[in-house]
Motif scaffolding. Structure first.
Motif, PDB file in Angstrom:
ATOM      1  N   THR A 293     -23.432   8.661   9.354  1.00  0.00           N
ATOM      2  CA  THR A 293     -22.043   9.135   9.365  1.00  0.00           C
ATOM      3  C   THR A 293     -21.803  10.355   8.486  1.00  0.00           C
TER       4      THR A 293
ATOM      5  N   SER B 289     -14.444   4.468  16.409  1.00  0.00           N
ATOM      6  CA  SER B 289     -15.363   5.238  17.257  1.00  0.00           C
ATOM      7  C   SER B 289     -16.793   4.726  17.117  1.00  0.00           C
TER       8      SER B 289
ATOM      9  N   ILE C 292     -14.676  11.713  17.867  1.00  0.00           N
ATOM     10  CA  ILE C 292     -15.552  12.257  16.832  1.00  0.00           C
ATOM     11  C   ILE C 292     -15.855  13.730  17.118  1.00  0.00           C
TER      12      ILE C 292
ATOM     13  N   VAL D 247     -12.532   6.927  12.739  1.00  0.00           N
ATOM     14  CA  VAL D 247     -13.991   7.052  12.682  1.00  0.00           C
ATOM     15  C   VAL D 247     -14.632   5.677  12.861  1.00  0.00           C
TER      16      VAL D 247
ATOM     17  N   LEU E 283     -22.842  11.260  13.646  1.00  0.00           N
ATOM     18  CA  LEU E 283     -21.471  11.745  13.838  1.00  0.00           C
ATOM     19  C   LEU E 283     -21.376  13.268  13.735  1.00  0.00           C
TER      20      LEU E 283
END
Length: 415
Positions: A349, A284, A249, A281, A399
């Motif tokens: 996110t 992660s 990320i 993503v 993120l």
């Protein structure tokens, strides 16, 4: 009419204060506006009426909620003409007509708005090609000297009736060739005897921009009953655990030369994402949740268009709460809700920026939005849906490096 803004960190006691204040002033007519039905109640015509927080905590004021018979707006008008104390949602307030504004003035209502309302916004219920078609067909035209849309067919009934209603209320403006901006007229707010807004970081909000457009004046008031922002921050600093995202990320937010890219994870980035990026993503997020966050309830958000692609193990399955299935997914602009206060893990996110067309429209009228403050206010409102609201430990995975830095800097200030 004056506008008072009570601006304080979530959890400082704004709602408790205003409910107590209304209870102590029963001689005034009150209009209470909140984002959610569970705050204002549901005055449905048939079956059992559902009481909201306002009816339960201001029982002696006998707050009424509009029903759907024949419509919420007409039901509201009937209640206002009768002089009842009324509670309604932000959504209904945005549809108030001049007739409602006239009654609010006649009855001398005092307005309380819980959390800011986006009274100027990007209107996406009609697509660009449909806007052009409506104009080419002669159903709408531009008001001379402005970008306001005027509906030209008085007796129209059809699929674009909502657009007609908005045009008739003077709400829709054309930005560029095919982008619509919705600006609610100020009539209803200006009609009230007083206005009190409960929020945090008011000057970063779209409502503040709208008030500037409509020449409102406001003052910040700080009731002695509220806990100071500095006190709240002193409490939450050791309790809010910002989780460092996995290396994959971090690397996504660096250029080939290793420079920091502030725009990663914003809407445009998601829209132009390369193949295979969202599975990375998602993996992660799963790794961070498994390895860096404790076992416990999760709530998370993303842009709705990519929710399905990012749903992963450990933060997708719903949970029964109070007999109802609660989804862990929460809309990014969720405010004034306690539904997720038991959740100790938060996954964020997205990288927030104001809508570009809306920002351009406001700029053309001399109004500039502070992008970072706008983003920070949305982030803070979101994370305070979780257990940190109750001053309990909470882990938050953000993120976007930009958003994470904004939060860390905020924690070190007293505002």
């Amino acid at each position: 009419m004056k506008v008072n803004v009570i601006d304080g960190v979530p959890g400082c006691g704004k709602s408790t204060y205003i409910l107590d204040y209304m209870n102590k002033n029963p001689d005034k007519r009150w209009l209470f506006v909140s984002p959610y039905l569970d705050e204002v109640g549901d005055g449905m015509a048939g079956g059992k009426k559902e009481l909201g927080r306002i009816q339960k905590e201001c029982e002696s004021l006998k707050f009424k909620s509009p029903s759907t018979t024949p419509t919420k707006s007409k039901s509201f008008l009937r209640l206002a003409k009768a002089g009842h104390n009324i509670a309604c949602t932000h959504s209904l307030f945005q549809r108030f007509t001049q007739e409602i504004a006239d009654v609010l003035s006649e009855q001398e209502y005092h307005l309380v708005i819980d959390e800011t309302i986006d009274l100027v916004s990007f209107y996406d219920d009609v697509k660009g090609h449909d806007v052009k078609l409506l104009m080419d067909s002669g159903f709408v035209r531009l008001e001379e000297g402005t970008s306001r849309l005027i509906w030209t067919v008085p007796d129209y009934k059809g699929r674009d009736s909502t657009v007609k209603e908005l045009c008739d209320n003077g709400c829709l403006f054309l930005c560029g060739e095919d982008v619509l901006i919705q600006r609610i007229p100020p009539n209803a707010m200006k009609a009230c005897k007083s206005v009190t807004i409960l929020t945090y970081m008011f000057e970063a909000s779209l409502m503040c921009a709208w008030m500037r457009l409509n020449n409102f004046e406001w003052e910040f008031i700080t009731p002695s009953e509220l806990r100071p922002n500095s006190e709240i921050k002193d409490i939450i600093r050791p309790l809010l655990h910002i989780v460092e995202p996995p290396r994959a990320i971090v690397d996504m937010q660096r250029t080939e030369k290793g420079l920091y890219n502030r725009s990663v994870f914003n809407y445009t980035w998601y829209d132009k994402k390369s193949d295979g990026i969202l599975p990375t993503v998602k993996r992660s997020i799963e790794v961070a949740l498994r390895d860096k966050m404790p076992k416990g309830d999760v709530f998370w958000t993303t842009f709705k268009d990519w929710r399905g692609e990012l749903e992963g193990r450990g933060y997708t399955r719903g949970k029964k709460v109070g007999g109802q299935l609660r989804s862990p997914f929460v809309e990014k602009n969720k405010r004034a809700s306690n539904e997720y206060r038991d959740c100790i893990n938060c996954i964020y996110t997205i990288n927030i920026y104001p809508n570009g067309s809306l920002e351009s429209h406001l700029a053309s009228l001399g109004i500039t939005l502070d992008r970072d403050m706008y983003a920070l206010s949305e982030l803070i409102q979101f994370i305070f849906r979780g257990s940190i609201r109750q001053h309990k430990d909470m882990w938050v995975l953000i993120l976007s490096e930009r958003m994470s830095l904004l939060l860390k800097e905020w924690l070190e200030t007293d505002f």
